[in-house]
Scaffold this motif. Structure first.
Motif, PDB file in Angstrom:
ATOM      1  N   GLU A 106      42.841  44.975  61.987  1.00 25.05           N
ATOM      2  CA  GLU A 106      43.626  44.588  60.822  1.00 25.05           C
ATOM      3  C   GLU A 106      45.080  44.374  61.229  1.00 25.05           C
ATOM      4  O   GLU A 106      45.493  44.747  62.338  1.00 25.05           O
ATOM      5  N   CYS A 107      45.849  43.800  60.336  1.00 27.59           N
ATOM      6  CA  CYS A 107      47.271  43.628  60.607  1.00 27.59           C
ATOM      7  C   CYS A 107      48.054  43.799  59.313  1.00 27.59           C
ATOM      8  O   CYS A 107      47.479  43.883  58.229  1.00 27.59           O
ATOM      9  N   PHE A 108      49.367  43.854  59.426  1.00 27.00           N
ATOM     10  CA  PHE A 108      50.207  43.923  58.239  1.00 27.00           C
ATOM     11  C   PHE A 108      51.482  43.137  58.466  1.00 27.00           C
ATOM     12  O   PHE A 108      51.954  42.998  59.599  1.00 27.00           O
ATOM     13  N   LEU A 109      52.006  42.604  57.365  1.00 26.94           N
ATOM     14  CA  LEU A 109      53.252  41.851  57.384  1.00 26.94           C
ATOM     15  C   LEU A 109      54.306  42.610  56.596  1.00 26.94           C
ATOM     16  O   LEU A 109      54.004  43.221  55.569  1.00 26.94           O
ATOM     17  N   LEU A 110      55.537  42.556  57.058  1.00 28.06           N
ATOM     18  CA  LEU A 110      56.675  43.168  56.376  1.00 28.06           C
ATOM     19  C   LEU A 110      57.663  42.053  56.053  1.00 28.06           C
ATOM     20  O   LEU A 110      58.310  41.521  56.954  1.00 28.06           O
TER      21      LEU A 110
ATOM     22  N   VAL B 111      48.342  33.778  63.482  1.00 31.80           N
ATOM     23  CA  VAL B 111      48.120  35.041  62.779  1.00 31.80           C
ATOM     24  C   VAL B 111      48.798  35.013  61.420  1.00 31.80           C
ATOM     25  O   VAL B 111      48.215  35.419  60.400  1.00 31.80           O
ATOM     26  N   LEU B 112      50.042  34.518  61.358  1.00 35.00           N
ATOM     27  CA  LEU B 112      50.760  34.470  60.085  1.00 35.00           C
ATOM     28  C   LEU B 112      50.047  33.567  59.083  1.00 35.00           C
ATOM     29  O   LEU B 112      49.835  33.951  57.925  1.00 35.00           O
ATOM     30  N   VAL B 113      49.679  32.365  59.509  1.00 37.03           N
ATOM     31  CA  VAL B 113      49.027  31.429  58.598  1.00 37.03           C
ATOM     32  C   VAL B 113      47.702  31.999  58.107  1.00 37.03           C
ATOM     33  O   VAL B 113      47.386  31.948  56.912  1.00 37.03           O
ATOM     34  N   GLU B 114      46.914  32.575  59.008  1.00 34.54           N
ATOM     35  CA  GLU B 114      45.632  33.148  58.606  1.00 34.54           C
ATOM     36  C   GLU B 114      45.846  34.353  57.684  1.00 34.54           C
ATOM     37  O   GLU B 114      45.101  34.549  56.726  1.00 34.54           O
ATOM     38  N   ALA B 115      46.876  35.140  57.969  1.00 33.32           N
ATOM     39  CA  ALA B 115      47.175  36.287  57.113  1.00 33.32           C
ATOM     40  C   ALA B 115      47.562  35.829  55.711  1.00 33.32           C
ATOM     41  O   ALA B 115      47.155  36.431  54.708  1.00 33.32           O
ATOM     42  N   LEU B 116      48.350  34.763  55.614  1.00 27.91           N
ATOM     43  CA  LEU B 116      48.728  34.227  54.304  1.00 27.91           C
ATOM     44  C   LEU B 116      47.506  33.701  53.560  1.00 27.91           C
ATOM     45  O   LEU B 116      47.351  33.911  52.353  1.00 27.91           O
ATOM     46  N   ARG B 117      46.622  33.028  54.276  1.00 28.15           N
ATOM     47  CA  ARG B 117      45.387  32.528  53.654  1.00 28.15           C
ATOM     48  C   ARG B 117      44.552  33.681  53.092  1.00 28.15           C
ATOM     49  O   ARG B 117      44.079  33.633  51.954  1.00 28.15           O
ATOM     50  N   LEU B 118      44.379  34.708  53.904  1.00 27.38           N
ATOM     51  CA  LEU B 118      43.578  35.840  53.477  1.00 27.38           C
ATOM     52  C   LEU B 118      44.242  36.587  52.325  1.00 27.38           C
ATOM     53  O   LEU B 118      43.577  37.055  51.403  1.00 27.38           O
TER      54      LEU B 118
ATOM     55  N   LEU C 184      41.306  35.690  62.566  1.00 28.14           N
ATOM     56  CA  LEU C 184      42.374  36.665  62.761  1.00 28.14           C
ATOM     57  C   LEU C 184      42.083  37.575  63.941  1.00 28.14           C
ATOM     58  O   LEU C 184      42.936  37.791  64.806  1.00 28.14           O
ATOM     59  N   ARG C 185      40.868  38.112  64.001  1.00 26.10           N
ATOM     60  CA  ARG C 185      40.508  39.005  65.105  1.00 26.10           C
ATOM     61  C   ARG C 185      40.579  38.273  66.440  1.00 26.10           C
ATOM     62  O   ARG C 185      41.036  38.822  67.436  1.00 26.10           O
ATOM     63  N   TRP C 186      40.134  37.016  66.458  1.00 30.18           N
ATOM     64  CA  TRP C 186      40.188  36.250  67.709  1.00 30.18           C
ATOM     65  C   TRP C 186      41.631  36.060  68.166  1.00 30.18           C
ATOM     66  O   TRP C 186      41.947  36.229  69.348  1.00 30.18           O
ATOM     67  N   CYS C 187      42.526  35.699  67.234  1.00 31.16           N
ATOM     68  CA  CYS C 187      43.938  35.501  67.593  1.00 31.16           C
ATOM     69  C   CYS C 187      44.551  36.786  68.144  1.00 31.16           C
ATOM     70  O   CYS C 187      45.285  36.762  69.137  1.00 31.16           O
TER      71      CYS C 187
END
Length: 312
Positions: free
Chosen positions: A64-68, A173-180, A144-147
């Motif tokens: 998983e990841c997180f954005l601030l 990662v950022l674009v995929e995170a925004l999509r998700l 996301l996991r692949w990136c």
């Protein structure tokens, strides 16, 4: 180009991978305030994330990841009861300029980085995001996991161009995170970013982005969404948070500020290209949004001293 890509392009998005954090046992690390958007991807183990001003800590697990998105100080910890150390005190221990190791490492591993955005326009994206965005990938979407795994490999295996590759992966990662984030948010979430998941609203937004200089009316916008004018106006306001005309003006001003900064086009030519019949009408709209005239903005930006923000 789709609206999200256009906005990220105009915001002059730049990604930077700052390295990794490898820890073992009980630990807690304090990070200071920052500009732009920070991200951390957990490759091994799990951790708690506490952000200043956010009431509840969030547990982030492997994969998983997180954005601030608001620049607030934050803390990473294996246990919330552990007294944190300042990350700056650990930087002299960085291995190969890439990995910070704590307590010998081996149990927890994350990769961190950040994204910078153009001054004066970043709020168009940042205002859509909460201080902490926790991204859990859906099983059916492995991007996301692949990136994240590829970023780990680029940082672990020294080879020519590895940091450039890692930075490009961070953008993915950022674009995929925004999509998700958009797909997982509740339907009542408001903002242009969330409106893109509504097919009819996206059709209208796509059209405005594709032809910002068209003489748009509420009726012609509604036709793009295949809706009546009244229903479209209400639905757009509910999903985007702005009226259709307010959103169009904001998009035009984003384009205008970019051209005033990076082109040699005259103020009248820019205004005409964006659908304004005269330099006076363009300047009036620009000043209402930007709190300065186009010429003032151009001089300030090209001098590198502008503090103006886009806002409706």
């Amino acid at each position: 180009m789709d609206p999200l890509s256009e906005v990220l392009s105009l915001l002059k998005l730049r990604s930077y991978v700052s390295g990794g954090f490898d820890a073992n046992g009980d630990w807690a690390v304090q990070f200071g305030a920052h500009d732009g958007i920070k991200f951390h991807a957990v490759l091994r183990g799990e951790c708690w994330v506490m952000v200043e001003g956010v009431a509840d800590p969030v547990k982030v697990s492997e994969g998983e990841c997180f954005l601030l998105a608001r620049g607030k100080p934050f803390r990473l910890a294996s246990d919330l009861a552990v007294e944190p150390v300042d990350i700056r005190t650990l930087l002299p221990q960085v291995q190969d300029g890439r990995i910070v190791t704590y307590n010998g490492g081996g149990e927890f591993l994350s990769i961190g980085g950040y994204f910078t955005l153009a001054n004066g326009q970043a709020d168009l994206l940042l205002s859509m995001l909460p201080p902490l965005v926790h991204v859990r990938e859906e099983p059916s979407r492995a991007t996301l996991r692949w990136c994240i795994e590829r970023m780990r490999q680029e940082l672990s295996d020294v080879q020519p161009g590895d940091f450039i590759v890692a930075q490009q992966l961070a953008t993915l990662v950022l674009v995929e995170a925004l999509r998700l984030h958009v797909s997982n948010e509740r339907r009542e979430s408001v903002g242009w970013l969330f409106a893109l998941s509504d097919k009819r609203m996206r059709a209208a937004i796509d059209a405005m982005h594709a032809s910002p200089g068209r003489r748009w009316t509420l009726q012609t916008m509604a036709e793009q969404a295949a809706m009546s004018r009244t229903t479209f106006a209400l639905r757009f306001k509910e999903t985007v948070g702005l009226s259709p005309m307010e959103y169009l003006t904001r998009w035009r001003m984003m384009l205008a500020t970019d051209r005033l900064t990076h082109s040699r086009d005259s103020v009248s030519a820019i205004g005409l290209a964006l659908g304004y019949e005269s330099e006076k009408s363009f300047s009036t709209a620009f000043k209402r949004v930007m709190n300065c005239s186009p010429r003032q903005y151009s001089r300030q930006r090209k001098a590198g001293t502008s503090n103006f923000d886009v806002g409706v």
